[in-house]
Motif scaffolding. Structure first.
Motif, PDB file in Angstrom:
ATOM      1  N   VAL A  14      14.548  58.518  81.065  1.00  0.00           N
ATOM      2  CA  VAL A  14      15.809  58.606  81.801  1.00  0.00           C
ATOM      3  C   VAL A  14      16.694  57.405  81.487  1.00  0.00           C
ATOM      4  CG1 VAL A  14      16.822  58.531  84.111  1.00  0.00           C
ATOM      5  CG2 VAL A  14      14.902  60.052  83.642  1.00  0.00           C
ATOM      6  N   GLU A  15      16.095  56.213  81.453  1.00  0.00           N
ATOM      7  CA  GLU A  15      16.883  55.009  81.159  1.00  0.00           C
ATOM      8  C   GLU A  15      17.446  55.064  79.744  1.00  0.00           C
ATOM      9  OE1 GLU A  15      18.068  51.287  79.643  1.00  0.00           O
ATOM     10  OE2 GLU A  15      16.229  52.280  78.965  1.00  0.00           O
ATOM     11  N   THR A  16      16.643  55.529  78.782  1.00  0.00           N
ATOM     12  CA  THR A  16      17.109  55.629  77.397  1.00  0.00           C
ATOM     13  C   THR A  16      18.221  56.659  77.272  1.00  0.00           C
ATOM     14  OG1 THR A  16      14.893  55.034  76.621  1.00  0.00           O
ATOM     15  CG2 THR A  16      16.377  56.026  75.020  1.00  0.00           C
ATOM     16  N   ALA A  17      18.077  57.789  77.968  1.00  0.00           N
ATOM     17  CA  ALA A  17      19.122  58.806  77.939  1.00  0.00           C
ATOM     18  C   ALA A  17      20.421  58.267  78.534  1.00  0.00           C
ATOM     19  CB  ALA A  17      18.659  60.044  78.712  1.00  0.00           C
ATOM     20  N   ASP A  18      20.308  57.482  79.585  1.00  0.00           N
ATOM     21  CA  ASP A  18      21.487  56.874  80.195  1.00  0.00           C
ATOM     22  C   ASP A  18      22.170  55.919  79.225  1.00  0.00           C
ATOM     23  OD1 ASP A  18      23.283  56.147  82.355  1.00  0.00           O
ATOM     24  OD2 ASP A  18      22.174  54.284  82.457  1.00  0.00           O
ATOM     25  N   TRP A  19      21.344  55.129  78.522  1.00  0.00           N
ATOM     26  CA  TRP A  19      21.913  54.209  77.525  1.00  0.00           C
ATOM     27  C   TRP A  19      22.642  54.963  76.424  1.00  0.00           C
ATOM     28  CZ3 TRP A  19      20.309  53.938  72.352  1.00  0.00           C
ATOM     29  CH2 TRP A  19      20.913  52.906  71.612  1.00  0.00           C
ATOM     30  N   MET A  20      22.063  56.071  75.968  1.00  0.00           N
ATOM     31  CA  MET A  20      22.698  56.864  74.909  1.00  0.00           C
ATOM     32  C   MET A  20      24.008  57.472  75.393  1.00  0.00           C
ATOM     33  SD  MET A  20      19.264  58.705  73.410  1.00  0.00           S
ATOM     34  CE  MET A  20      20.160  59.704  72.218  1.00  0.00           C
ATOM     35  N   LEU A  21      24.033  57.984  76.627  1.00  0.00           N
ATOM     36  CA  LEU A  21      25.266  58.545  77.171  1.00  0.00           C
ATOM     37  C   LEU A  21      26.342  57.473  77.305  1.00  0.00           C
ATOM     38  CD1 LEU A  21      23.868  60.905  79.959  1.00  0.00           C
ATOM     39  CD2 LEU A  21      25.030  61.595  77.856  1.00  0.00           C
ATOM     40  N   GLU A  22      25.946  56.302  77.779  1.00  0.00           N
ATOM     41  CA  GLU A  22      26.903  55.206  77.930  1.00  0.00           C
ATOM     42  C   GLU A  22      27.429  54.757  76.575  1.00  0.00           C
ATOM     43  OE1 GLU A  22      27.226  50.719  79.866  1.00  0.00           O
ATOM     44  OE2 GLU A  22      25.352  51.848  79.966  1.00  0.00           O
ATOM     45  N   PHE A  23      26.551  54.719  75.577  1.00  0.00           N
ATOM     46  CA  PHE A  23      26.968  54.285  74.238  1.00  0.00           C
ATOM     47  C   PHE A  23      27.978  55.262  73.642  1.00  0.00           C
ATOM     48  CE2 PHE A  23      26.481  54.104  69.626  1.00  0.00           C
ATOM     49  CZ  PHE A  23      26.641  52.750  69.393  1.00  0.00           C
ATOM     50  N   ARG A  24      27.720  56.556  73.820  1.00  0.00           N
ATOM     51  CA  ARG A  24      28.636  57.555  73.273  1.00  0.00           C
ATOM     52  C   ARG A  24      29.929  57.620  74.059  1.00  0.00           C
ATOM     53  NH1 ARG A  24      23.863  60.964  72.551  1.00  0.00           N
ATOM     54  NH2 ARG A  24      24.353  61.986  74.543  1.00  0.00           N
ATOM     55  N   GLY A  25      29.837  57.353  75.385  1.00  0.00           N
ATOM     56  CA  GLY A  25      31.024  57.459  76.215  1.00  0.00           C
ATOM     57  C   GLY A  25      31.817  56.182  76.354  1.00  0.00           C
ATOM     58  N   GLY A  26      31.346  55.095  75.755  1.00  0.00           N
ATOM     59  CA  GLY A  26      32.074  53.836  75.816  1.00  0.00           C
ATOM     60  C   GLY A  26      31.939  53.111  77.127  1.00  0.00           C
ATOM     61  N   GLY A  27      30.821  53.379  77.869  1.00  0.00           N
ATOM     62  CA  GLY A  27      30.577  52.658  79.124  1.00  0.00           C
ATOM     63  C   GLY A  27      31.273  53.311  80.293  1.00  0.00           C
ATOM     64  N   GLY A  28      31.066  52.707  81.451  1.00  0.00           N
ATOM     65  CA  GLY A  28      31.695  53.196  82.662  1.00  0.00           C
ATOM     66  C   GLY A  28      30.786  54.119  83.442  1.00  0.00           C
ATOM     67  N   GLY A  29      31.131  54.338  84.686  1.00  0.00           N
ATOM     68  CA  GLY A  29      30.343  55.217  85.528  1.00  0.00           C
ATOM     69  C   GLY A  29      29.111  54.526  86.077  1.00  0.00           C
ATOM     70  N   VAL A  30      28.438  55.193  86.992  1.00  0.00           N
ATOM     71  CA  VAL A  30      27.217  54.651  87.571  1.00  0.00           C
ATOM     72  C   VAL A  30      26.052  55.053  86.691  1.00  0.00           C
ATOM     73  CG1 VAL A  30      25.726  54.627  89.589  1.00  0.00           C
ATOM     74  CG2 VAL A  30      28.202  54.831  89.855  1.00  0.00           C
ATOM     75  N   PRO A  31      25.257  54.110  86.189  1.00  0.00           N
ATOM     76  CA  PRO A  31      24.160  54.456  85.301  1.00  0.00           C
ATOM     77  C   PRO A  31      23.166  55.388  85.966  1.00  0.00           C
ATOM     78  CG  PRO A  31      24.576  52.087  85.284  1.00  0.00           C
ATOM     79  CD  PRO A  31      25.370  52.674  86.405  1.00  0.00           C
ATOM     80  N   LEU A  32      22.634  56.328  85.171  1.00  0.00           N
ATOM     81  CA  LEU A  32      21.611  57.233  85.682  1.00  0.00           C
ATOM     82  C   LEU A  32      20.402  56.455  86.170  1.00  0.00           C
ATOM     83  CD1 LEU A  32      21.660  60.073  83.010  1.00  0.00           C
ATOM     84  CD2 LEU A  32      22.609  60.155  85.301  1.00  0.00           C
ATOM     85  N   GLY A  33      20.067  55.380  85.450  1.00  0.00           N
ATOM     86  CA  GLY A  33      18.912  54.592  85.835  1.00  0.00           C
ATOM     87  C   GLY A  33      19.087  53.949  87.202  1.00  0.00           C
ATOM     88  N   VAL A  34      20.336  53.576  87.519  1.00  0.00           N
ATOM     89  CA  VAL A  34      20.601  52.987  88.825  1.00  0.00           C
ATOM     90  C   VAL A  34      20.504  54.057  89.899  1.00  0.00           C
ATOM     91  CG1 VAL A  34      22.334  51.832  90.229  1.00  0.00           C
ATOM     92  CG2 VAL A  34      22.009  51.154  87.846  1.00  0.00           C
ATOM     93  N   ARG A  35      21.068  55.240  89.620  1.00  0.00           N
ATOM     94  CA  ARG A  35      20.964  56.336  90.586  1.00  0.00           C
ATOM     95  C   ARG A  35      19.517  56.751  90.769  1.00  0.00           C
ATOM     96  NH1 ARG A  35      25.475  58.393  87.673  1.00  0.00           N
ATOM     97  NH2 ARG A  35      24.193  60.001  86.728  1.00  0.00           N
ATOM     98  N   MET A  36      18.756  56.709  89.671  1.00  0.00           N
ATOM     99  CA  MET A  36      17.355  57.100  89.721  1.00  0.00           C
ATOM    100  C   MET A  36      16.578  56.223  90.680  1.00  0.00           C
ATOM    101  SD  MET A  36      14.715  56.563  86.562  1.00  0.00           S
ATOM    102  CE  MET A  36      15.217  54.837  86.538  1.00  0.00           C
ATOM    103  N   ALA A  37      16.914  54.938  90.733  1.00  0.00           N
ATOM    104  CA  ALA A  37      16.200  53.994  91.587  1.00  0.00           C
ATOM    105  C   ALA A  37      16.987  53.663  92.849  1.00  0.00           C
ATOM    106  CB  ALA A  37      15.908  52.713  90.811  1.00  0.00           C
ATOM    107  N   GLN A  38      17.871  54.578  93.249  1.00  0.00           N
ATOM    108  CA  GLN A  38      18.740  54.305  94.388  1.00  0.00           C
ATOM    109  C   GLN A  38      17.949  54.080  95.662  1.00  0.00           C
ATOM    110  OE1 GLN A  38      21.642  57.361  95.120  1.00  0.00           O
ATOM    111  NE2 GLN A  38      23.209  55.835  95.482  1.00  0.00           N
ATOM    112  N   GLY A  39      16.772  54.691  95.727  1.00  0.00           N
ATOM    113  CA  GLY A  39      15.956  54.500  96.908  1.00  0.00           C
ATOM    114  C   GLY A  39      15.549  53.065  97.112  1.00  0.00           C
ATOM    115  N   GLY A  40      15.524  52.276  96.055  1.00  0.00           N
ATOM    116  CA  GLY A  40      15.137  50.883  96.182  1.00  0.00           C
ATOM    117  C   GLY A  40      16.285  49.933  96.029  1.00  0.00           C
ATOM    118  N   ALA A  41      17.519  50.448  96.270  1.00  0.00           N
ATOM    119  CA  ALA A  41      18.689  49.605  96.066  1.00  0.00           C
ATOM    120  C   ALA A  41      18.740  48.453  97.048  1.00  0.00           C
ATOM    121  CB  ALA A  41      19.965  50.443  96.193  1.00  0.00           C
ATOM    122  N   GLY A  42      18.053  48.595  98.173  1.00  0.00           N
ATOM    123  CA  GLY A  42      18.092  47.529  99.165  1.00  0.00           C
ATOM    124  C   GLY A  42      17.238  46.345  98.811  1.00  0.00           C
TER     125      GLY A  42
END
Length: 235
Positions: free
Chosen positions: A176-204
């Motif tokens: 998931v983290e690698t896929a997020d990196w690939m999407l960000e690389f192709r899209g030029g950055g921006g947005g909330v990373p999938l990896g961050v959303r994936m671990a949202q339960g531990g954001a605190g």
């Protein structure tokens, strides 16, 4: 044991050879597999934490450049307008250009999103590792306290199932983290990373709470031996 092999751009990939051994002693073999699986997870979390360090420093430098450039770009023309300093307006425009370049550089190279993604992935791996260790301890208690359920073969299958599920979960987190990196690389950055959303339960959790040794093995190196060899049932 060496560090995990790397995917393109240095991303971690658990490409270690599966340990082979003699299943004549299943308890020793399962203990060896437990160590192998746990070590892979710890190496993966450690890689993300190390990768976070330089990205965080670069992000901090770029954000500092943005703040300084914006402040100078606003202050220098005002100083020139009030007559406090002469001929500094062009330098103010240059400072604003520097601030824009820092923002663009951070967005294009993904420094801020990258270190956040590294922290989120390391947290997710370590939370899953903690759950895995409790699952394994539960199997140990079941074998030690008894009465044991099923045969020794079924107990070994349960242990292998716990190991396999944990390995697949860690692999999925990295994917998931690698896929997020690939999407960000192709899209030029921006947005909330999938990896961050994936671990949202531990954001605190605080970032300092994540460390490679947080769920590391106990100092005495004790490990459960599973499963016990049951004596033949009395007829």
């Amino acid at each position: 044991m060496g560090q995990p092999e790397m995917q393109p751009e240095g991303r971690p990939h658990d490409g270690r050879a599966f340990p082979l051994g003699d299943w004549g002693e299943p308890a020793a073999r399962l203990d060896e597999l437990y160590r192998w699986v746990e070590r892979g997870a710890l190496d993966t979390a450690e890689w993300y934490l190390e990768d976070r360090v330089w990205k965080r420093r670069c992000a901090w430098a770029l954000r500092t450049g943005t703040a300084v450039g914006a402040l100078a770009g606003a202050a220098l023309p005002l100083l020139d307008l009030t007559g406090a300093v002469d001929d500094v307006t062009p330098w103010g425009y240059l400072a604003l250009l520097l601030a824009v370049a820092c923002v663009a550089g951070d967005r294009f190279f993904g420094m801020t999103s990258g270190w956040m993604r590294d922290v989120a992935t390391a947290q997710a791996v370590q939370r899953r590792l903690q759950a895995f260790q409790f699952d394994w301890a539960s199997e140990c208690v079941r074998e030690v306290l008894g009465p044991a359920e099923g045969t020794a073969s079924e107990a070994a299958e349960r242990c292998l199932g716990v190991l396999r599920r944990f390995t697949e979960d860690v692999t999925e987190l990295v994917r998931v983290e690698t896929a997020d990196w690939m999407l960000e690389f192709r899209g030029g950055g921006g947005g909330v990373p999938l990896g961050v959303r994936m671990a949202q339960g531990g954001a605190g959790r605080s970032e300092s709470a994540v460390s490679a040794g947080r769920f590391s093995p106990a100092a005495n190196g004790a490990r459960p031996n599973m499963p016990r060899q049951r004596p033949p049932e009395a007829r």
